[in-house]
Design a protein around this motif. Structure first.
Motif, mmCIF file in Angstrom:
data_model
loop_
_atom_site.group_PDB
_atom_site.id
_atom_site.type_symbol
_atom_site.label_atom_id
_atom_site.label_comp_id
_atom_site.label_asym_id
_atom_site.label_seq_id
_atom_site.Cartn_x
_atom_site.Cartn_y
_atom_site.Cartn_z
ATOM 1 N N SER A 1 0.850 -1.198 0.000
ATOM 2 C CA SER A 1 0.000 0.000 0.000
ATOM 3 C C SER A 1 0.879 1.240 0.000
ATOM 4 O O SER A 1 1.956 1.260 0.602
ATOM 5 C CB SER A 1 -0.926 0.003 1.213
ATOM 6 O OG SER A 1 -0.193 0.042 2.419
ATOM 7 N N GLU B 1 -4.080 7.477 -2.279
ATOM 8 C CA GLU B 1 -3.594 6.219 -1.728
ATOM 9 C C GLU B 1 -3.842 5.108 -2.732
ATOM 10 O O GLU B 1 -4.915 5.037 -3.334
ATOM 11 C CB GLU B 1 -4.277 5.893 -0.397
ATOM 12 C CG GLU B 1 -3.982 6.897 0.702
ATOM 13 C CD GLU B 1 -4.459 6.433 2.065
ATOM 14 O OE1 GLU B 1 -4.554 5.206 2.280
ATOM 15 O OE2 GLU B 1 -4.735 7.298 2.912
ATOM 16 N N THR C 1 -3.092 0.837 -3.847
ATOM 17 C CA THR C 1 -2.574 -0.517 -3.663
ATOM 18 C C THR C 1 -1.757 -0.852 -4.910
ATOM 19 O O THR C 1 -2.271 -0.755 -6.028
ATOM 20 C CB THR C 1 -3.703 -1.538 -3.479
ATOM 21 O OG1 THR C 1 -4.403 -1.239 -2.264
ATOM 22 C CG2 THR C 1 -3.153 -2.952 -3.394
#
Length: 247
Positions: free
Chosen positions: A14, A86, A88
């Motif tokens: 992440s 953000e 992944t």
């Protein structure tokens, strides 16, 4: 204890993309290219852009929660954070990017000097958090400088400028290829061979690795997030189930 392997040596982490401002007024991460590995971004929060350079030219793709983009090897990419971005990250060939497959877009003179490149690319893993942040930002700024030079060259000279950068990137990684082959055999080829053997087992009516069925829970590694190429990075590790066997 380890997580089940994926063919291709897939890894997941992440990323909270840097919000540091760069010389061109944009906020974000370090432009780079992978010479052997594919990568995908799955946006989980915030907004931003990914700027890419391919033989088709320079492009900008907007990012928001739910966006998924894949990058083939050779795609120069730069993350821009417009607010709370953000992601992944799904990465092929786990181990190779850490071993140098991720090549920074440093200026031409830095990439031509192996010692200068190695020093500029050195991961910020030691010292207080403030010192690590400063080093990560310096590395980002140097890569942005080279990236802007690359984009200007492509717009002036065409796709040949990207091929020239690719050739410089190849020279950067060539000294590491023997070590990469060991990583590839251990993490990638092994899992591909495991799948091949399972297909043979199934064809013979045998359960094969189905007998090893399992579920592995993971947890975030403790401590502050690392200073990665494009942001604050969090990796995960497998955890033993409570009681040693019951989940």
């Amino acid at each position: 204890m380890s997580t089940p392997g994926f063919p291709g040596g897939t890894a997941v982490s992440s990323l909270r993309v840097y919000d540091w401002e760069a010389a061109d007024g944009l906020h974000g991460g370090t432009p780079h290219v992978h010479t052997a590995s594919s990568e995908a971004y799955v946006v989980v929060a915030g907004e931003g852009e990914v700027h890419t350079v391919t033989p088709e030219g320079v492009a900008v793709d907007p990012l928001s929660a739910g966006s998924v983009l894949w990058f083939a090897p050779g795609t120069v990419h730069r993350l821009v954070n417009s607010g709370g971005l953000e992601i992944t990250v799904v990465m092929q060939n786990a181990g190779l990017p850490e071993a140098g497959d991720a090549v920074f877009t440093f200026p031409r003179e830095v990439m031509a000097d192996p010692a200068a490149y190695a020093e500029a690319a050195r991961p910020p893993r030691e010292g207080p958090q403030e010192q690590r942040a400063e080093r990560a930002r310096d590395r980002r700024d140097l890569a942005v400088q080279g990236y802007l030079e690359l984009v200007a060259s492509i717009r002036e000279d065409g796709p040949g400028a990207l091929e020239e950068f690719h050739r410089r990137a190849v020279e950067v990684v060539r000294p590491h290829l023997r070590a990469w082959e060991e990583i590839w055999r251990e993490r990638v080829e092994r899992e591909a061979e495991r799948t091949r053997l399972q297909l043979a087992s199934l064809a013979a009516g045998d359960l094969g690795i189905m007998r090893e069925a399992s579920v592995v829970r993971t947890e975030a590694r403790p401590g502050p997030r690392a200073f990665g190429m494009c942001g604050r990075l969090r990796t995960r590790r497998p955890v033993e189930p409570p009681g040693g066997g019951e989940r």
